[in-house]
Design an enzyme around this catalytic site. Structure first.
Site, short mmCIF file in Angstrom:
data_model
loop_
_atom_site.label_atom_id
_atom_site.label_comp_id
_atom_site.label_asym_id
_atom_site.label_seq_id
_atom_site.Cartn_x
_atom_site.Cartn_y
_atom_site.Cartn_z
N GLU A 238 -3.65 7.32 -3.99
CA GLU A 238 -3.46 6.05 -3.31
C GLU A 238 -3.21 4.95 -4.34
O GLU A 238 -3.85 4.92 -5.39
CB GLU A 238 -4.76 5.76 -2.56
CG GLU A 238 -4.68 4.75 -1.47
CD GLU A 238 -6.02 4.67 -0.74
OE1 GLU A 238 -6.08 5.06 0.42
OE2 GLU A 238 -6.99 4.20 -1.35
N TYR B 153 0.85 -1.19 0.00
CA TYR B 153 0.00 0.00 0.00
C TYR B 153 0.89 1.24 0.00
O TYR B 153 1.89 1.30 0.72
CB TYR B 153 -0.89 0.02 1.26
CG TYR B 153 -1.67 1.31 1.40
CD1 TYR B 153 -2.96 1.40 0.91
CD2 TYR B 153 -1.09 2.44 1.96
CE1 TYR B 153 -3.67 2.59 0.99
CE2 TYR B 153 -1.79 3.64 2.04
CZ TYR B 153 -3.08 3.70 1.56
OH TYR B 153 -3.77 4.88 1.63
#
Ligand code: GDP
Ligand code: MN
Length: 380
Positions: free
Chosen positions: A186, A101
């Site tokens: 993101e 991530y």
């Protein structure tokens, strides 16, 4: 202002961040064509302005063009997490060894960009324990330095070639974040696929007030409700609670949300009708909020330039049109409030002069209706 994944990935590519081969499609036939062009297994991904598509069945895999056509046919026209699916992204299917991530957002408390990374990315990122998440504030006057990106890579357990690629991607992502006036960007997952790192998903939210500096297609990225409100020149924000809120002025709107929270409920959305809302714009605003089907609609007007009797007449008019199917609570205070309250009382609409009383009534109604829904007779 949110961008679709496929638009965000175009921006990523401009910044040299690796993305899977593929493109957006609008029909099952196109999906089959892209699968044929790619010549191998593909992933078919709904394009909606929300995350959590994987868990909601919006990410499907297909081994050949025929199966891609079929999956696309199932997904197009369906609904994923309340969003109608009108387009899909068809991409090469990656062999994913690990899911990382990487995200950058604004930390409102410290007023600086915040870079967040984890070795445990993927669809359950919200459940990853804090100790597996690396968070660093970035001094906006200096930006992200390579040594900081290397420290993040090391902290999340990367080494060798993959660490080197991670550093490049993090630096590019930060540059993108700043240059594109992002509020959030993101990559989840940032996929380790063999010996390369690749952005399997992309999220990019742009500060709407910076739109004049960029040429993003605004019409393609606003929801229908946001479109309608923007056309009226009013501000509207979608939230997660149960009460639709109309108030006049930003401060009044914020205070309304706070007090709803205080009484145990929350705003589902709010519409700031502005300082001098007249009857016509108030009527339009109410029609839009009514169409969002909240558990209750709370109108909170402090009349300065706005006249409370005009607001009351607008409320009565919208009620009589029959487009308001959910309970309504009104608070009126200020210019012509006596007349306004009298108009509402005659029409049998719950109304208050005091905001606390109105918010308490609205919150109670929202909670009661929520319990009815749990009992299984929801009509939504
Ligand atoms: P989200 O659920 O809306 O965040 O959608 P994502 O694009 O992140 O996809 C959800 C999950 O599907 C990912 O975390 C992966 O596990 C899986 N996924 C998506 N694309 C691929 C792919 O090309 N290959 C593999 N193996 N898994 C994928
Ligand atoms: Mn994702």
């Amino acid at each position: 202002m949110k961008l679709y994944e496929y638009m965000a990935k175009e921006v990523f590519a401009d910044y040299g961040i690796p993305i899977p081969a593929g493109r957006v499609v609008w029909s099952p036939e196109e999906a089959a064509d892209v699968a044929a062009e790619l010549g191998g297994p593909v992933v078919v991904k709904v394009q909606v302005l929300t995350g959590g598509r994987g868990k909601a069945g919006g990410i499907q895999f297909a081994d050949d063009p025929g199966s891609a056509r079929e999956k696309a046919g199932d997904l197009l026209g369906s609904e994923i997490r309340g969003y109608a699916v009108d387009r899909l992204l068809v991409e090469e299917h990656l062999n994913i060894n690990e899911e990382l991530y990487l995200g950058i957002t604004v930390d409102p408390a410290n007023r600086c960009p915040l870079i967040i990374a984890s070795s445990r990315g993927g669809v359950s990122i919200e459940d990853v324990p804090g100790k597996y998440i690396d968070r660093r504030e970035i001094a906006i006057q200096w930006g992200l330095f390579p040594y900081q990106a290397r420290a993040i890579a090391e902290q999340i357990g990367l080494s060798g070639k993959i660490a080197g690629q991670f550093v490049k991607i993090a630096l590019s992502l930060y540059r993108l974040f700043r240059e594109q006036d992002a509020e959030l960007t993101e990559i989840n997952p940032l996929a380790v696929s063999g010996d390369r790192l690749i952005a399997a998903d992309a999220r990019l939210n742009i500060d709407a007030d910076s739109r004049f500096r960029h040429d993003y297609p605004a019409t393609a990225i606003r929801s229908e409700t946001e479109e309608r409100v923007a056309a009226l020149g009013l501000s509207y924000v979608q939230l997660e609670g149960d009460v639709a809120v109309m108030a006049n002025g930003a401060g009044e709107t914020m205070a309304t949300m706070d007090i709803l929270q205080h009484y145990g409920s929350g705003a589902m959305n709010f519409l700031d009708a502005g300082g001098g809302a007249d009857m016509e714009s108030t009527t339009n605003a109410l029609r839009i909020l009514a169409s969002t089907r909240p558990r209750v609609l709370l109108v909170n007007i402090f009349g300065g330039i706005t006249r409370c009797d005009d607001v009351a007449r607008a409320v009565v008019q919208v009620t009589e049109e029959g487009c308001l199917q959910d309970p309504l609570v009104v608070r009126l205070s200020g210019t012509n409030d006596e007349q306004g309250l009298a108009i509402l009382e005659e029409a049998g609409i719950p109304s208050f002069r005091n905001l606390e009383d109105a918010a308490r009534a609205a919150a109670r109604t929202a909670v009661l209706r929520g319990e009815e829904d749990v009992d299984g007779d929801s009509d939504q």
